[in-house]
Scaffold this motif. Structure first.
Motif, PDB file in Angstrom:
ATOM      1  N   UNK A  14     -54.854 -32.116  -3.483  1.00  0.00           N
ATOM      2  CA  UNK A  14     -53.995 -33.061  -2.890  1.00  0.00           C
ATOM      3  C   UNK A  14     -53.335 -32.310  -1.584  1.00  0.00           C
ATOM      4  N   UNK A  15     -53.235 -30.982  -1.566  1.00  0.00           N
ATOM      5  CA  UNK A  15     -52.574 -30.387  -0.290  1.00  0.00           C
ATOM      6  C   UNK A  15     -53.467 -29.259   0.023  1.00  0.00           C
ATOM      7  N   UNK A  16     -54.884 -29.542   0.827  1.00  0.00           N
ATOM      8  CA  UNK A  16     -55.603 -28.587   1.132  1.00  0.00           C
ATOM      9  C   UNK A  16     -55.184 -27.866   2.136  1.00  0.00           C
ATOM     10  N   UNK A  17     -54.381 -28.077   3.013  1.00  0.00           N
ATOM     11  CA  UNK A  17     -53.804 -27.012   4.183  1.00  0.00           C
ATOM     12  C   UNK A  17     -52.685 -26.305   3.438  1.00  0.00           C
ATOM     13  N   UNK A  18     -52.511 -26.134   2.309  1.00  0.00           N
ATOM     14  CA  UNK A  18     -51.234 -25.543   1.741  1.00  0.00           C
ATOM     15  C   UNK A  18     -51.583 -24.526   0.912  1.00  0.00           C
ATOM     16  N   UNK A  19     -50.879 -23.284   0.267  1.00  0.00           N
ATOM     17  CA  UNK A  19     -51.042 -22.660  -0.585  1.00  0.00           C
ATOM     18  C   UNK A  19     -49.909 -22.333  -1.084  1.00  0.00           C
ATOM     19  N   UNK A  20     -49.708 -22.266  -2.293  1.00  0.00           N
ATOM     20  CA  UNK A  20     -48.431 -21.839  -3.127  1.00  0.00           C
ATOM     21  C   UNK A  20     -48.461 -20.475  -3.810  1.00  0.00           C
ATOM     22  N   UNK A  21     -47.835 -19.549  -3.448  1.00  0.00           N
ATOM     23  CA  UNK A  21     -47.864 -18.178  -4.084  1.00  0.00           C
ATOM     24  C   UNK A  21     -46.750 -17.872  -4.889  1.00  0.00           C
ATOM     25  N   UNK A  22     -47.125 -17.053  -5.931  1.00  0.00           N
ATOM     26  CA  UNK A  22     -45.799 -16.700  -6.702  1.00  0.00           C
ATOM     27  C   UNK A  22     -45.803 -14.946  -6.516  1.00  0.00           C
ATOM     28  N   UNK A  73     -40.852  -9.802  -7.257  1.00  0.00           N
ATOM     29  CA  UNK A  73     -40.047  -8.692  -6.547  1.00  0.00           C
ATOM     30  C   UNK A  73     -40.182  -7.200  -6.862  1.00  0.00           C
ATOM     31  N   UNK A  74     -39.880  -6.498  -6.257  1.00  0.00           N
ATOM     32  CA  UNK A  74     -40.020  -4.801  -6.408  1.00  0.00           C
ATOM     33  C   UNK A  74     -39.198  -4.537  -7.760  1.00  0.00           C
ATOM     34  N   UNK A  75     -39.746  -3.749  -8.428  1.00  0.00           N
ATOM     35  CA  UNK A  75     -39.157  -3.493  -9.775  1.00  0.00           C
ATOM     36  C   UNK A  75     -37.843  -2.823  -9.565  1.00  0.00           C
ATOM     37  N   UNK A  79     -41.172 -15.378  -8.546  1.00  0.00           N
ATOM     38  CA  UNK A  79     -40.447 -16.352  -7.851  1.00  0.00           C
ATOM     39  C   UNK A  79     -41.453 -16.879  -6.923  1.00  0.00           C
ATOM     40  N   UNK A  80     -41.382 -18.124  -6.318  1.00  0.00           N
ATOM     41  CA  UNK A  80     -42.183 -18.651  -5.481  1.00  0.00           C
ATOM     42  C   UNK A  80     -42.039 -17.891  -3.872  1.00  0.00           C
ATOM     43  N   UNK A  81     -43.037 -18.034  -3.291  1.00  0.00           N
ATOM     44  CA  UNK A  81     -43.001 -17.574  -1.781  1.00  0.00           C
ATOM     45  C   UNK A  81     -43.009 -18.872  -1.031  1.00  0.00           C
ATOM     46  N   UNK A  82     -42.746 -18.501   0.009  1.00  0.00           N
ATOM     47  CA  UNK A  82     -42.496 -19.774   0.899  1.00  0.00           C
ATOM     48  C   UNK A  82     -43.837 -20.382   1.262  1.00  0.00           C
ATOM     49  N   UNK A  83     -44.064 -21.570   1.316  1.00  0.00           N
ATOM     50  CA  UNK A  83     -45.513 -22.140   1.319  1.00  0.00           C
ATOM     51  C   UNK A  83     -45.918 -21.634   2.809  1.00  0.00           C
ATOM     52  N   UNK A  84     -47.496 -21.789   2.653  1.00  0.00           N
ATOM     53  CA  UNK A  84     -48.081 -20.986   3.737  1.00  0.00           C
ATOM     54  C   UNK A  84     -49.155 -22.007   4.201  1.00  0.00           C
TER      55      UNK A  84
END
Length: 113
Positions: free
Chosen positions: A32-40, A43-45, A103-108
């Motif tokens: 559905x969104x071939x130009x995007x990536x969702x990353x998790x 955070x640093x321990x 947590x989710x990172x900003x979409x790329x």
């Protein structure tokens, strides 16, 4: 009353279904969104979060480096006993409990060149 063996089999089945669900969602999202990536990301321990676990691990001759998520991952990969699969799984379970929640990172958006 279910035996420990049945409990492990049920847990394994749930893990497999969760993995299949994640794979299916990822495939549909990619379609559905071939130009995007969702990353998790994790955070640093938190400082001191692994102190108790490391205290126990030192008794087995190993230790985790929780300086950053990268060093934690690398040290987890080295923190194994080939002949003790339960030890290896337990270390990862306990390490996961000491980590901050992902947590989710900003979409790329992929750059088209």
């Amino acid at each position: 009353m279910p035996s420990a063996c049945q409990h492990k089999e049920a847990n394994s089945m749930v893990e497999e279904f969760m993995l299949l669900a994640n794979i299916s969602v990822a495939a549909e999202t990619t379609r559905a969104f071939p130009q995007c990536a969702m990353l998790r990301r994790h955070p640093c321990p938190q400082p001191g979060a692994f102190d108790g676990l490391n205290h126990a691990l030192r008794q087995h001759g190993v230790e985790l480096d929780a300086t950053s998520s990268l060093t934690l991952g690398a040290s987890l990969d080295k923190c194994v006993k080939p002949d003790q699969p339960y030890f290896n799984k337990l270390v990862r379970i306990l390490a996961t409990r000491s980590m901050q929640q992902a947590c989710a990172a900003k979409p790329i958006h992929w750059l088209a060149h």
